[in-house]
Design a protein around this motif. Structure first.
Motif, PDB file in Angstrom:
ATOM      1  N   TYR A  93      29.866  90.656  17.959  1.00 42.43           N
ATOM      2  CA  TYR A  93      29.109  91.830  18.399  1.00 42.43           C
ATOM      3  C   TYR A  93      28.336  92.370  17.211  1.00 42.43           C
ATOM      4  CZ  TYR A  93      30.835  92.440  23.137  1.00 42.43           C
ATOM      5  OH  TYR A  93      31.071  92.277  24.472  1.00 42.43           O
ATOM      6  N   HIS A  94      27.038  92.566  17.423  1.00 43.50           N
ATOM      7  CA  HIS A  94      26.189  93.166  16.384  1.00 43.50           C
ATOM      8  C   HIS A  94      25.271  94.168  17.063  1.00 43.50           C
ATOM      9  CE1 HIS A  94      24.209  93.460  12.523  1.00 43.50           C
ATOM     10  NE2 HIS A  94      23.040  93.323  13.119  1.00 43.50           N
ATOM     11  N   GLN A  95      25.219  95.376  16.529  1.00 39.03           N
ATOM     12  CA  GLN A  95      24.423  96.458  17.110  1.00 39.03           C
ATOM     13  C   GLN A  95      24.791  96.674  18.580  1.00 39.03           C
ATOM     14  OE1 GLN A  95      20.350  95.344  16.351  1.00 39.03           O
ATOM     15  NE2 GLN A  95      20.524  95.708  14.159  1.00 39.03           N
ATOM     16  N   GLY A  96      26.076  96.495  18.891  1.00 43.65           N
ATOM     17  CA  GLY A  96      26.556  96.739  20.237  1.00 43.65           C
ATOM     18  C   GLY A  96      26.254  95.640  21.229  1.00 43.65           C
ATOM     19  N   ARG A  97      25.732  94.497  20.767  1.00 44.13           N
ATOM     20  CA  ARG A  97      25.395  93.395  21.670  1.00 44.13           C
ATOM     21  C   ARG A  97      26.122  92.126  21.272  1.00 44.13           C
ATOM     22  NH1 ARG A  97      19.017  94.681  21.640  1.00 44.13           N
ATOM     23  NH2 ARG A  97      19.682  95.805  19.775  1.00 44.13           N
ATOM     24  N   GLU A  98      26.514  91.366  22.275  1.00 54.98           N
ATOM     25  CA  GLU A  98      27.246  90.129  22.043  1.00 54.98           C
ATOM     26  C   GLU A  98      26.257  88.999  21.759  1.00 54.98           C
ATOM     27  OE1 GLU A  98      30.775  87.542  24.202  1.00 54.98           O
ATOM     28  OE2 GLU A  98      29.134  88.322  25.426  1.00 54.98           O
ATOM     29  N   ILE A  99      26.507  88.273  20.681  1.00 57.08           N
ATOM     30  CA  ILE A  99      25.712  87.090  20.345  1.00 57.08           C
ATOM     31  C   ILE A  99      26.641  85.885  20.430  1.00 57.08           C
ATOM     32  CG2 ILE A  99      24.152  86.023  18.675  1.00 57.08           C
ATOM     33  CD1 ILE A  99      23.868  88.734  17.324  1.00 57.08           C
ATOM     34  N   THR A 100      26.234  84.868  21.161  1.00 56.68           N
ATOM     35  CA  THR A 100      27.072  83.674  21.316  1.00 56.68           C
ATOM     36  C   THR A 100      26.292  82.421  20.941  1.00 56.68           C
ATOM     37  OG1 THR A 100      26.451  83.349  23.649  1.00 56.68           O
ATOM     38  CG2 THR A 100      28.358  84.762  23.202  1.00 56.68           C
ATOM     39  N   GLY A 101      27.062  81.386  20.563  1.00 58.97           N
ATOM     40  CA  GLY A 101      26.482  80.071  20.316  1.00 58.97           C
ATOM     41  C   GLY A 101      25.433  80.042  19.229  1.00 58.97           C
ATOM     42  N   VAL A 102      25.675  80.731  18.123  1.00 58.86           N
ATOM     43  CA  VAL A 102      24.702  80.751  17.031  1.00 58.86           C
ATOM     44  C   VAL A 102      24.682  79.398  16.332  1.00 58.86           C
ATOM     45  CG1 VAL A 102      24.122  81.752  14.788  1.00 58.86           C
ATOM     46  CG2 VAL A 102      24.896  83.226  16.660  1.00 58.86           C
ATOM     47  N   GLY A 133      22.629  71.545   5.598  1.00 56.54           N
ATOM     48  CA  GLY A 133      23.249  71.036   6.816  1.00 56.54           C
ATOM     49  C   GLY A 133      23.136  72.008   7.971  1.00 56.54           C
ATOM     50  N   GLU A 134      24.013  71.847   8.942  1.00 58.05           N
ATOM     51  CA  GLU A 134      23.967  72.680  10.138  1.00 58.05           C
ATOM     52  C   GLU A 134      25.348  73.194  10.479  1.00 58.05           C
ATOM     53  OE1 GLU A 134      23.090  70.645  13.838  1.00 58.05           O
ATOM     54  OE2 GLU A 134      23.811  68.744  13.019  1.00 58.05           O
ATOM     55  N   VAL A 135      25.358  74.331  11.195  1.00 56.93           N
ATOM     56  CA  VAL A 135      26.633  74.926  11.586  1.00 56.93           C
ATOM     57  C   VAL A 135      26.466  75.584  12.952  1.00 56.93           C
ATOM     58  CG1 VAL A 135      26.076  77.016  10.248  1.00 56.93           C
ATOM     59  CG2 VAL A 135      28.426  76.608  10.984  1.00 56.93           C
ATOM     60  N   LEU A 136      27.463  75.374  13.808  1.00 57.64           N
ATOM     61  CA  LEU A 136      27.550  76.064  15.083  1.00 57.64           C
ATOM     62  C   LEU A 136      28.677  77.077  14.992  1.00 57.64           C
ATOM     63  CD1 LEU A 136      26.814  76.438  18.098  1.00 57.64           C
ATOM     64  CD2 LEU A 136      28.573  74.724  18.612  1.00 57.64           C
ATOM     65  N   PHE A 137      28.341  78.336  15.096  1.00 60.86           N
ATOM     66  CA  PHE A 137      29.349  79.390  15.119  1.00 60.86           C
ATOM     67  C   PHE A 137      29.803  79.545  16.571  1.00 60.86           C
ATOM     68  CE2 PHE A 137      26.739  80.306  11.373  1.00 60.86           C
ATOM     69  CZ  PHE A 137      27.730  80.357  10.401  1.00 60.86           C
ATOM     70  N   ASP A 138      30.944  78.927  16.884  1.00 65.89           N
ATOM     71  CA  ASP A 138      31.359  78.824  18.278  1.00 65.89           C
ATOM     72  C   ASP A 138      32.191  79.999  18.761  1.00 65.89           C
ATOM     73  OD1 ASP A 138      33.455  78.096  16.651  1.00 65.89           O
ATOM     74  OD2 ASP A 138      33.745  76.114  17.520  1.00 65.89           O
ATOM     75  N   LYS A 139      32.414  80.980  17.900  1.00 66.80           N
ATOM     76  CA  LYS A 139      33.043  82.222  18.320  1.00 66.80           C
ATOM     77  C   LYS A 139      31.966  83.310  18.414  1.00 66.80           C
ATOM     78  CE  LYS A 139      37.430  81.030  18.489  1.00 66.80           C
ATOM     79  NZ  LYS A 139      38.137  81.000  19.793  1.00 66.80           N
ATOM     80  N   PRO A 140      31.998  84.121  19.471  1.00 62.82           N
ATOM     81  CA  PRO A 140      30.986  85.168  19.614  1.00 62.82           C
ATOM     82  C   PRO A 140      31.191  86.311  18.629  1.00 62.82           C
ATOM     83  CG  PRO A 140      32.602  85.322  21.376  1.00 62.82           C
ATOM     84  CD  PRO A 140      32.951  84.087  20.590  1.00 62.82           C
ATOM     85  N   GLU A 183      22.786  81.130  22.133  1.00 60.17           N
ATOM     86  CA  GLU A 183      22.843  81.021  23.589  1.00 60.17           C
ATOM     87  C   GLU A 183      22.586  82.358  24.253  1.00 60.17           C
ATOM     88  OE1 GLU A 183      26.695  79.410  24.323  1.00 60.17           O
ATOM     89  OE2 GLU A 183      26.235  77.441  23.453  1.00 60.17           O
ATOM     90  N   LYS A 184      22.968  83.438  23.601  1.00 56.69           N
ATOM     91  CA  LYS A 184      22.829  84.776  24.173  1.00 56.69           C
ATOM     92  C   LYS A 184      22.365  85.734  23.094  1.00 56.69           C
ATOM     93  CE  LYS A 184      25.545  88.305  26.650  1.00 56.69           C
ATOM     94  NZ  LYS A 184      26.900  88.635  27.190  1.00 56.69           N
ATOM     95  N   ASN A 185      21.375  86.554  23.416  1.00 58.56           N
ATOM     96  CA  ASN A 185      20.820  87.565  22.507  1.00 58.56           C
ATOM     97  C   ASN A 185      20.278  86.948  21.217  1.00 58.56           C
ATOM     98  OD1 ASN A 185      21.061  89.997  23.998  1.00 58.56           O
ATOM     99  ND2 ASN A 185      23.260  90.056  23.574  1.00 58.56           N
ATOM    100  N   GLU A 186      19.494  85.884  21.395  1.00 54.55           N
ATOM    101  CA  GLU A 186      18.861  85.251  20.232  1.00 54.55           C
ATOM    102  C   GLU A 186      17.925  86.223  19.518  1.00 54.55           C
ATOM    103  OE1 GLU A 186      15.707  81.651  19.486  1.00 54.55           O
ATOM    104  OE2 GLU A 186      17.437  81.187  20.772  1.00 54.55           O
ATOM    105  N   ASP A 187      17.348  87.153  20.259  1.00 54.24           N
ATOM    106  CA  ASP A 187      16.436  88.111  19.626  1.00 54.24           C
ATOM    107  C   ASP A 187      17.154  88.987  18.611  1.00 54.24           C
ATOM    108  OD1 ASP A 187      17.803  89.274  21.855  1.00 54.24           O
ATOM    109  OD2 ASP A 187      16.435  90.975  21.793  1.00 54.24           O
ATOM    110  N   VAL A 188      18.435  89.295  18.878  1.00 54.70           N
ATOM    111  CA  VAL A 188      19.205  90.094  17.918  1.00 54.70           C
ATOM    112  C   VAL A 188      19.438  89.276  16.650  1.00 54.70           C
ATOM    113  CG1 VAL A 188      21.331  91.393  17.525  1.00 54.70           C
ATOM    114  CG2 VAL A 188      20.294  91.348  19.807  1.00 54.70           C
TER     115      VAL A 188
END
Length: 366
Positions: free
Chosen positions: A236-245, A227-234, A260-265
């Motif tokens: 921090y990983h390696q000092g960077r914020e990841i949102t909207g996973v 299935g699928e999951v949206l992690f709607d809480k941000p 949505e943010k820092n997909e590369d991380v």
């Protein structure tokens, strides 16, 4: 010294770590946590333990300097650090620090290479008695968008608890999961995920390892997640914020991902190794004294109306003898808000709706 600090130290020493006469104790902390380190050394003296303070944990400036100037091909297992961990009996890691984003400009490939080289240290540490906790500092208060005084109250309300009573409350959910086979997580239109937990063990986190505690957690059967999951809480990983996973699973593996943010991380995490694309943990938050989202996974994953899942390594104690343990150099937790338009089902029966468990007042079974 604030009396809440000494109470914190007493819980670490007596409840979480069970420090005893003759134990070699390593306290890994930033200098901003000096009061808690001092109180913990007092506790060690009271029982005849041998404490040593180091500051690898969240040693932001010097680790950043090293990683930004090092050649990843030169990374190797530090034998002198391994010797310390082999000799210790208890490891206490205290989060604090002056800048929680200090390592945000370290290349993710360099960070991953560093983590891989040091993985045996992690294995050695996890094989000993260990505790991870938090000391309230200005930087974490700012991250949580609180005053320092309010954040101090928040931390110690969550930490300085009656853990026996909290454990009894959580045991109700442990029993549900240990008696069940299939778990379904539904939240809005963006999350509908099923997984098997058959044959695996659900653990009751009452602050023996993480302080604060306040969750129950298990491991999904490796290839069962669909299935699928949206992690709607941000996070921090390696000092960077990841949102909207957003992750899509087939046969247990992440086959699509976005952020949505820092997909590369996020991509870097999932590309760490084969096991990084499988779930290693399903956790359900149950600490009702954690009432605010603070961008700190140690607290956020324990909130009573959240579910968290971790890609990567599964904890040994959660995997049954007949099931395969997911192995990875990473374990990265991400959170789903379950407070609205959501439910947890176990074998088709709703056990939590909109953040309220079926054994709590206010539960509505539609």
């Amino acid at each position: 010294m604030d009396p809440r600090v000494r109470e914190h130290a007493q819980i670490i020493a007596n409840h979480s770590a069970g420090i005893e006469d003759g134990d070699n104790v390593v306290v890994d902390a930033h200098g901003t946590a000096g009061d808690l380190v001092t109180a913990l050394f007092e506790q060690c003296a009271d029982v005849g333990a041998n404490p040593l303070s180091i500051n690898q944990r969240m040693g932001d400036r010097f680790r950043r300097a090293y990683l930004r100037n090092a050649d990843p091909e030169d990374f190797e297992l530090p034998s002198h650090e391994m010797a310390l961990f082999e000799e210790m009996d208890v490891y206490v890691a205290i989060r604090s620090g002056a800048n929680v984003t200090q390592t945000s400009d370290v290349d993710s490939d360099v960070q991953m290479a560093y983590d891989k080289a040091r993985r045996p240290l992690l294995e050695e540490r996890l094989g000993k008695t260990w505790v991870l906790t938090q000391y309230p500092t200005d930087s974490f208060a700012q991250l949580a968008e609180m005053s320092t005084e309010a954040y101090e109250g928040f931390v110690w309300d969550a930490v300085n608890k009656d853990w026996e009573a909290q454990g009894a409350f959580q045991q109700q959910m442990v029993d549900v999961l240990n008696d069940g086979d299939e778990v379904r997580i539904v939240s809005g239109d963006s999350t509908d995920l099923t997984m098997s937990v058959a044959g695996n063990t659900t653990l009751n986190d009452t602050a023996e390892r993480n302080l604060p505690g306040g969750e129950v957690f298990t491991a999904p059967v490796k290839d069962s997640v669909e299935g699928e999951v949206l992690f709607d809480k941000p996070l921090y990983h390696q000092g960077r914020e990841i949102t909207g996973v957003h992750l899509v699973f087939e046969d247990g593996q992440v086959v699509e991902h976005s952020a949505e943010k820092n997909e590369d991380v996020l991509t870097g995490v999932l590309d760490t190794d084969e096991g990084a694309r499988y779930l290693g943990e399903l956790g359900i938050g149950m600490n009702r004294d954690i009432t605010e989202f603070t961008y700190n996974m140690l607290f956020d994953e324990k909130m009573g109306d959240t579910v968290h899942m971790a890609v990567g390594r599964a904890y040994d104690a959660t995997v049954g003898d007949e099931n395969e343990q997911n192995d990875s150099a990473v374990h990265v937790d991400m959170i789903v808000d379950m407070s609205e338009d959501s439910r947890i089902e176990v074998d088709g029966e709703v056990v939590q709706r909109n953040g309220t468990f079926r054994f709590e007042d206010g539960f509505e079974d539609e």
